[in-house]
Design a protein around this motif. Structure first.
Motif, PDB file in Angstrom:
ATOM      1  N   HIS A  44     -34.440  38.550  28.026  1.00  0.00           N
ATOM      2  CA  HIS A  44     -35.350  38.202  26.930  1.00  0.00           C
ATOM      3  C   HIS A  44     -36.115  39.435  26.439  1.00  0.00           C
ATOM      4  O   HIS A  44     -36.402  40.332  27.225  1.00  0.00           O
ATOM      5  CB  HIS A  44     -36.374  37.162  27.403  1.00  0.00           C
ATOM      6  CG  HIS A  44     -35.790  35.806  27.628  1.00  0.00           C
ATOM      7  ND1 HIS A  44     -35.698  34.867  26.636  1.00  0.00           N
ATOM      8  CD2 HIS A  44     -35.260  35.237  28.739  1.00  0.00           C
ATOM      9  CE1 HIS A  44     -35.150  33.767  27.123  1.00  0.00           C
ATOM     10  NE2 HIS A  44     -34.864  33.966  28.398  1.00  0.00           N
TER      11      HIS A  44
ATOM     12  N   SER B 249     -35.796  38.882  14.310  1.00  0.00           N
ATOM     13  CA  SER B 249     -35.323  38.552  15.650  1.00  0.00           C
ATOM     14  C   SER B 249     -33.808  38.657  15.645  1.00  0.00           C
ATOM     15  O   SER B 249     -33.143  37.975  14.870  1.00  0.00           O
ATOM     16  CB  SER B 249     -35.765  37.132  16.011  1.00  0.00           C
ATOM     17  OG  SER B 249     -35.205  36.718  17.228  1.00  0.00           O
TER      18      SER B 249
ATOM     19  N   VAL C 136     -26.403  32.544  18.708  1.00  0.00           N
ATOM     20  CA  VAL C 136     -27.338  31.436  18.919  1.00  0.00           C
ATOM     21  C   VAL C 136     -26.784  30.379  19.858  1.00  0.00           C
ATOM     22  O   VAL C 136     -27.528  29.540  20.351  1.00  0.00           O
ATOM     23  CB  VAL C 136     -27.778  30.773  17.589  1.00  0.00           C
ATOM     24  CG1 VAL C 136     -28.627  31.726  16.771  1.00  0.00           C
ATOM     25  CG2 VAL C 136     -26.596  30.256  16.805  1.00  0.00           C
TER      26      VAL C 136
ATOM     27  N   THR D 170     -34.017  35.489  11.638  1.00  0.00           N
ATOM     28  CA  THR D 170     -33.169  35.598  12.820  1.00  0.00           C
ATOM     29  C   THR D 170     -31.794  36.014  12.332  1.00  0.00           C
ATOM     30  O   THR D 170     -31.237  35.389  11.432  1.00  0.00           O
ATOM     31  CB  THR D 170     -33.095  34.259  13.580  1.00  0.00           C
ATOM     32  OG1 THR D 170     -34.411  33.901  14.009  1.00  0.00           O
ATOM     33  CG2 THR D 170     -32.173  34.372  14.779  1.00  0.00           C
TER      34      THR D 170
ATOM     35  N   GLN E  22     -34.838  32.314  22.506  1.00  0.00           N
ATOM     36  CA  GLN E  22     -35.511  33.319  21.683  1.00  0.00           C
ATOM     37  C   GLN E  22     -35.708  32.800  20.265  1.00  0.00           C
ATOM     38  O   GLN E  22     -36.787  32.929  19.688  1.00  0.00           O
ATOM     39  CB  GLN E  22     -34.697  34.614  21.667  1.00  0.00           C
ATOM     40  CG  GLN E  22     -35.272  35.702  20.772  1.00  0.00           C
ATOM     41  CD  GLN E  22     -34.472  36.985  20.830  1.00  0.00           C
ATOM     42  OE1 GLN E  22     -33.802  37.277  21.818  1.00  0.00           O
ATOM     43  NE2 GLN E  22     -34.528  37.761  19.763  1.00  0.00           N
ATOM     44  N   THR E  23     -34.675  32.205  19.718  1.00  0.00           N
ATOM     45  CA  THR E  23     -34.744  31.723  18.335  1.00  0.00           C
ATOM     46  C   THR E  23     -35.769  30.601  18.196  1.00  0.00           C
ATOM     47  O   THR E  23     -36.584  30.601  17.271  1.00  0.00           O
ATOM     48  CB  THR E  23     -33.345  31.279  17.860  1.00  0.00           C
ATOM     49  OG1 THR E  23     -32.459  32.395  18.006  1.00  0.00           O
ATOM     50  CG2 THR E  23     -33.367  30.829  16.414  1.00  0.00           C
TER      51      THR E  23
ATOM     52  N   ARG F 230     -29.480  42.541  21.352  1.00  0.00           N
ATOM     53  CA  ARG F 230     -30.737  41.789  21.246  1.00  0.00           C
ATOM     54  C   ARG F 230     -31.882  42.753  20.905  1.00  0.00           C
ATOM     55  O   ARG F 230     -32.039  43.802  21.535  1.00  0.00           O
ATOM     56  CB  ARG F 230     -31.038  41.086  22.562  1.00  0.00           C
ATOM     57  CG  ARG F 230     -32.252  40.167  22.500  1.00  0.00           C
ATOM     58  CD  ARG F 230     -32.485  39.426  23.810  1.00  0.00           C
ATOM     59  NE  ARG F 230     -31.273  38.836  24.348  1.00  0.00           N
ATOM     60  CZ  ARG F 230     -30.693  37.725  23.888  1.00  0.00           C
ATOM     61  NH1 ARG F 230     -31.226  37.081  22.871  1.00  0.00           N
ATOM     62  NH2 ARG F 230     -29.593  37.259  24.453  1.00  0.00           N
TER      63      ARG F 230
ATOM     64  N   CYS G  44     -30.385  33.336  23.683  1.00  0.00           N
ATOM     65  CA  CYS G  44     -30.513  33.421  22.224  1.00  0.00           C
ATOM     66  C   CYS G  44     -31.140  32.153  21.652  1.00  0.00           C
ATOM     67  O   CYS G  44     -31.983  32.210  20.753  1.00  0.00           O
ATOM     68  CB  CYS G  44     -29.153  33.675  21.588  1.00  0.00           C
ATOM     69  SG  CYS G  44     -28.394  35.226  22.084  1.00  0.00           S
TER      70      CYS G  44
ATOM     71  N   VAL H 198     -30.216  38.384  17.685  1.00  0.00           N
ATOM     72  CA  VAL H 198     -29.570  37.777  18.853  1.00  0.00           C
ATOM     73  C   VAL H 198     -28.060  37.965  18.753  1.00  0.00           C
ATOM     74  O   VAL H 198     -27.512  37.986  17.653  1.00  0.00           O
ATOM     75  CB  VAL H 198     -29.919  36.271  18.984  1.00  0.00           C
ATOM     76  CG1 VAL H 198     -31.417  36.072  19.184  1.00  0.00           C
ATOM     77  CG2 VAL H 198     -29.441  35.466  17.795  1.00  0.00           C
TER      78      VAL H 198
ATOM     79  N   SER I  11     -27.803  37.214  13.487  1.00  0.00           N
ATOM     80  CA  SER I  11     -26.744  37.338  14.490  1.00  0.00           C
ATOM     81  C   SER I  11     -25.430  37.571  13.757  1.00  0.00           C
ATOM     82  O   SER I  11     -25.362  37.436  12.538  1.00  0.00           O
ATOM     83  CB  SER I  11     -26.651  36.075  15.355  1.00  0.00           C
ATOM     84  OG  SER I  11     -26.012  35.035  14.649  1.00  0.00           O
TER      85      SER I  11
ATOM     86  N   SER J 136     -28.520  40.437  27.962  1.00  0.00           N
ATOM     87  CA  SER J 136     -28.659  39.063  28.449  1.00  0.00           C
ATOM     88  C   SER J 136     -30.090  38.733  28.885  1.00  0.00           C
ATOM     89  O   SER J 136     -30.353  37.618  29.323  1.00  0.00           O
ATOM     90  CB  SER J 136     -27.684  38.800  29.608  1.00  0.00           C
ATOM     91  OG  SER J 136     -27.963  39.655  30.695  1.00  0.00           O
TER      92      SER J 136
END
Length: 165
Positions: A152, A50, A55, A81, A63-64, A129, A60, A52, A83, A150
């Motif tokens: 999902h 995943s 976070v 995850t 999603q996380t 993303r 984000c 992002v 980032s 921005s």
């Protein structure tokens, strides 16, 4: 090359885009405690990656949380995850979100992941993303680079792909 926008502004993605059906590249990132963590695609474990931008933003964060909870419930997969946040910010976020056991990693140091997966937004030095599913043999079985950063990702498709991997 995939194109994305951030709040409708076009972003330049740097690196090599990863597509469904190809072998997942290995990469090295930093854990919140600053230790190096290397993703080995042929680990024998199916993995959801995943991605992002930060976070510390609402999408984000959602999603996380959502994907960590869903993957934890599956039991036979892991989640990474990633980032470009500093590891210190990730550690603070994990504590505030009560997700200290989340596998969250920073690509801030050298953008190894972002470059190998073609997700570095040049204008912002953040990651676009995205969601990838890698099967136990290291093949990418699902990939989604979200066109508007921005927004999902498609959680249902990603989780279905993980279940089938």
């Amino acid at each position: 090359m995939t194109s994305v926008t951030f709040k409708e502004k076009p972003m330049t993605l740097e690196g090599n885009s990863v597509k469904t059906g190809q072998q997942a590249p290995s990469f090295t990132v930093l854990a919140p405690d600053l230790s190096e963590k290397t993703f080995q695609p042929e680990s024998g474990t199916k993995t959801l990656i995943s991605v992002v931008p930060s976070v510390d933003t609402s999408v984000c964060d959602q999603q996380t949380r959502k994907l960590n909870e869903a993957v934890d419930q599956l039991g036979d997969a892991e989640i990474w995850t990633v980032s470009a946040d500093l590891p210190f910010a990730q550690r603070r976020w994990c504590a505030a979100a009560d997700l200290e056991s989340a596998h969250i990693y920073s690509d801030h140091r050298d953008l190894d992941f972002g470059t190998k997966y073609g997700l570095v937004m040049k204008e912002m030095r953040l990651l676009a993303r995205a969601v990838f599913v890698v099967d136990a043999q290291g093949t990418v079985t699902y990939s989604e680079v979200v066109p508007e950063v921005s927004s999902h990702p498609d959680y249902d498709k990603a989780l279905d792909a993980l279940k089938q991997a």
